[in-house]
Design a protein around this motif. Structure first.
Motif, PDB file in Angstrom:
ATOM      1  N   ILE A  51       0.859  -1.174   0.000  1.00 39.04           N
ATOM      2  CA  ILE A  51       0.000   0.000   0.000  1.00 39.04           C
ATOM      3  C   ILE A  51       0.900   1.230   0.000  1.00 39.04           C
ATOM      4  CG2 ILE A  51      -0.197  -0.010   2.529  1.00 39.04           C
ATOM      5  CD1 ILE A  51      -3.131   0.940   2.134  1.00 39.04           C
ATOM      6  N   GLY A  55      -2.322   5.672   0.741  1.00 37.15           N
ATOM      7  CA  GLY A  55      -3.343   4.672   1.014  1.00 37.15           C
ATOM      8  C   GLY A  55      -4.233   4.384  -0.176  1.00 37.15           C
ATOM      9  N   THR A  58      -2.740   0.225  -4.084  1.00 35.20           N
ATOM     10  CA  THR A  58      -2.426  -1.086  -3.524  1.00 35.20           C
ATOM     11  C   THR A  58      -2.074  -2.053  -4.655  1.00 35.20           C
ATOM     12  OG1 THR A  58      -4.754  -1.783  -3.591  1.00 35.20           O
ATOM     13  CG2 THR A  58      -3.959  -0.796  -1.536  1.00 35.20           C
ATOM     14  N   THR A  69      -6.636  -8.747   1.750  1.00 37.07           N
ATOM     15  CA  THR A  69      -6.909  -7.318   1.651  1.00 37.07           C
ATOM     16  C   THR A  69      -5.956  -6.566   2.561  1.00 37.07           C
ATOM     17  OG1 THR A  69      -9.269  -7.749   1.252  1.00 37.07           O
ATOM     18  CG2 THR A  69      -8.636  -5.505   1.871  1.00 37.07           C
ATOM     19  N   SER A  71      -4.891  -2.965   4.350  1.00 43.64           N
ATOM     20  CA  SER A  71      -5.516  -1.718   4.794  1.00 43.64           C
ATOM     21  C   SER A  71      -4.622  -1.085   5.847  1.00 43.64           C
ATOM     22  CB  SER A  71      -6.914  -1.984   5.367  1.00 43.64           C
ATOM     23  OG  SER A  71      -6.839  -2.805   6.523  1.00 43.64           O
ATOM     24  N   ARG A  72      -4.984   0.107   6.268  1.00 46.90           N
ATOM     25  CA  ARG A  72      -4.175   0.750   7.288  1.00 46.90           C
ATOM     26  C   ARG A  72      -5.040   1.620   8.170  1.00 46.90           C
ATOM     27  NH1 ARG A  72      -0.715   5.534   4.232  1.00 46.90           N
ATOM     28  NH2 ARG A  72      -2.488   6.940   3.912  1.00 46.90           N
ATOM     29  N   ASP A  73      -4.555   1.847   9.374  1.00 45.14           N
ATOM     30  CA  ASP A  73      -5.189   2.734  10.344  1.00 45.14           C
ATOM     31  C   ASP A  73      -4.154   3.781  10.713  1.00 45.14           C
ATOM     32  OD1 ASP A  73      -6.116   3.958  12.726  1.00 45.14           O
ATOM     33  OD2 ASP A  73      -7.329   2.195  13.201  1.00 45.14           O
ATOM     34  N   VAL A  79      -0.571  -1.155   9.705  1.00 42.10           N
ATOM     35  CA  VAL A  79      -1.056  -1.706   8.440  1.00 42.10           C
ATOM     36  C   VAL A  79      -1.503  -3.143   8.690  1.00 42.10           C
ATOM     37  CG1 VAL A  79      -0.415  -2.374   6.091  1.00 42.10           C
ATOM     38  CG2 VAL A  79       0.423  -0.220   7.055  1.00 42.10           C
ATOM     39  N   TYR A  80      -2.623  -3.499   8.091  1.00 43.08           N
ATOM     40  CA  TYR A  80      -3.192  -4.820   8.288  1.00 43.08           C
ATOM     41  C   TYR A  80      -3.186  -5.622   6.989  1.00 43.08           C
ATOM     42  CZ  TYR A  80      -4.968  -2.544  12.480  1.00 43.08           C
ATOM     43  OH  TYR A  80      -5.071  -1.856  13.668  1.00 43.08           O
TER      44      TYR A  80
END
Length: 127
Positions: A51, A55, A58, A69, A71-73, A79-80
């Motif tokens: 990513i 953001g 990807t 998948t 994703s990030r917070d 990052v997940y």
């Protein structure tokens, strides 16, 4: 001090799910691209997903498209990697990596130049 710490690995049955986390300290995700890689025993390192710093960009390896998948917070600076429909061939040590030199794009080629790496987390898919 910049540090990446992976967590969330474990043993799961085929068809199951896991969510990996890559907690970053000493860096801001808005300034780095983050990649996930994996390496199984006796095999070369394989890029899984990445990513970019905004953001909005990807990439996924063909082998995981539709199942994983990224994703990030930003608030958590984490990052997940959500992994669904896991297969035995997904078994590997999973690493996250950060690139601050060219963060607007991200890559998952095996030798893509990431600056920082975590210590890895083991994922085992087996019945």
């Amino acid at each position: 001090q910049l540090q990446l710490v992976e967590s969330g690995g474990g043993l799961v049955q085929p068809g199951g799910s896991l969510r990996l986390s890559c907690a970053a300290s000493g860096l801001a995700l808005e300034e780095f691209a983050i990649g996930w890689f994996r390496q199984a025993p006796g095999k070369e390192r394989e890029g899984v997903s990445c990513i970019n710093n905004s953001g909005g960009g990807t990439r996924y390896a063909d082998s995981v498209k539709g199942r994983f998948t990224i994703s990030r917070d930003i608030a958590e600076n984490t990052v997940y990697l959500q992994m669904n429909s896991l297969k035995p061939e997904d078994t590997a040590v999973y690493y996250c990596a950060a690139d601050g030199l060219g963060p607007s794009v991200c890559g998952i080629t095996p030798n893509y130049d990431y600056d920082y790496w975590g210590q890895g987390t083991q994922v085992t898919v087996s019945s």
